[in-house]
Write a protein that holds these residues in place. Sequence first.
Motif, short mmCIF file in Angstrom:
data_model
loop_
_atom_site.label_atom_id
_atom_site.label_comp_id
_atom_site.label_asym_id
_atom_site.label_seq_id
_atom_site.Cartn_x
_atom_site.Cartn_y
_atom_site.Cartn_z
N VAL A 261 0.86 -1.64 -0.14
CA VAL A 261 -0.11 0.13 -0.61
C VAL A 261 0.66 1.32 0.33
O VAL A 261 1.40 1.52 0.31
CB VAL A 261 -0.66 -0.20 1.39
N ARG A 262 0.47 2.14 -1.01
CA ARG A 262 1.38 2.99 -1.11
C ARG A 262 0.98 4.23 -0.36
O ARG A 262 -0.25 4.35 -0.08
CB ARG A 262 1.21 3.92 -2.53
N VAL A 263 1.56 4.31 0.84
CA VAL A 263 1.17 6.21 1.56
C VAL A 263 1.51 6.97 1.12
O VAL A 263 2.46 7.58 0.66
CB VAL A 263 2.20 5.95 3.68
N VAL A 264 0.26 7.87 0.54
CA VAL A 264 0.41 9.24 -0.21
C VAL A 264 1.37 9.89 0.20
O VAL A 264 1.11 9.98 1.50
CB VAL A 264 -1.25 9.54 -0.07
N VAL B 112 6.36 3.30 0.87
CA VAL B 112 4.98 1.83 0.97
C VAL B 112 5.40 0.89 1.94
O VAL B 112 5.78 0.34 3.01
CB VAL B 112 5.63 0.95 0.06
N ALA B 113 4.35 0.44 2.34
CA ALA B 113 3.24 -0.41 3.52
C ALA B 113 2.83 -2.45 2.56
O ALA B 113 3.35 -2.07 1.72
CB ALA B 113 2.17 0.03 3.98
N ARG B 114 4.37 -2.65 3.50
CA ARG B 114 4.38 -4.08 3.26
C ARG B 114 3.59 -5.04 4.70
O ARG B 114 4.31 -4.89 5.14
CB ARG B 114 6.28 -4.58 3.46
N VAL B 115 2.32 -5.53 4.16
CA VAL B 115 1.43 -5.68 4.48
C VAL B 115 1.53 -7.06 4.29
O VAL B 115 0.99 -7.99 4.08
CB VAL B 115 0.15 -5.07 4.63
N VAL C 137 9.03 0.75 4.18
CA VAL C 137 10.00 0.58 3.37
C VAL C 137 10.25 1.85 2.17
O VAL C 137 9.34 2.37 1.53
CB VAL C 137 10.53 -0.75 2.22
N SER C 138 11.18 2.34 1.91
CA SER C 138 10.77 3.30 0.29
C SER C 138 10.39 2.98 -0.74
O SER C 138 10.84 1.81 -0.51
CB SER C 138 12.30 3.98 0.70
N GLU C 139 9.57 4.19 -1.17
CA GLU C 139 8.97 3.71 -2.35
C GLU C 139 10.02 3.93 -3.42
O GLU C 139 10.50 4.67 -3.07
CB GLU C 139 8.08 4.27 -2.89
N ILE C 140 9.89 2.28 -4.36
CA ILE C 140 10.69 2.47 -5.60
C ILE C 140 10.24 2.99 -6.49
O ILE C 140 8.74 1.98 -7.49
CB ILE C 140 11.64 1.22 -5.20
#
Length: 321
Positions: A30-33, A38-41, A91-94
Amino acid sequence: MPLSLPALSAALNGAALEPLPLKGVAHDHVRVVGRGVVARVPRWSQVGLDPAANLAYQAAAFARAAPSGHTPELAGVLEPRPGLPMGALLVSEITGRPPRLPADMPAIAEALASLHRLALAEERAPLASPPDPVAATLALVLRQAEHFDRADLDPMALMRIEIELGAAQADRITAPLPVTLVGTDTHPGNFLIDAAGKAWFTDLEKAQYGHPAIDLAHASLYTSTMWDPDVATALGKAEVKAFLAAWEAAVPDALAAAVRPWLKPLRRLTWLRSLSWMARWKIEGDRLSPGMPDALRAHLRERVEDVFRPETIDRVRADWN
């Protein structure tokens, strides 16, 4: 367990969320706008860890791999809580696209080399660090092999698998055993390619200290390169050879020389590791990862059926026979 977006948003102080398409079997993303993360769930732990231990393991894996420059950076941990029973990693969004094979295989080779070049940590826990990673992988294969008899396989496929299992157990390699940080689940679908052509390895759930040849095999075997629907491409022998050459060029000569004698036997062993996992998925996939989109579930089912066809098995085992 299906993702609860309200619970995740509440844990992030009401942040706006944008679910990303479900691609793998063990995590929602899920992208945290507006925050660049990004959340890895986790949906479940593929290695059988409880929620807290699973988060701690993955957090350590991202932290250890970060100096490679080819993995997302750890930005935070959300501990398990109501509505978020497995917790989450931030984690950082790539920003990138799925790999295009075979063109992006050299970039994947460089990303793997960047992990394998890292100095070994003095304290390896909580990451797994078996004294003999080859023996540990064989033991895993033999544990998972019970699923072959339960997976309703073609008898000719089962016969071929049993032959390769026997050969793997009979392998006796006398070369030194190199050990590095490894990604373990290094199929090409777990990489993103950024605008500069750099490959980023994004799934460190199973990272550990192990044998680099297993990473190389898992990145280039037919069972791996066909797994992700956005990547699915079968590599030819020349393309695999070029991939391995790119990796050798990116690591110290001593490491390349130490790994070379292991390439073929560990290609077989890694294939058996994947195949035994897929046998389990064939039996239990709907229970292990409920709520998957129909299109993805259909693709994975087709992939599992394909890898157990006798002609597919013959195609793959030609790599080492």
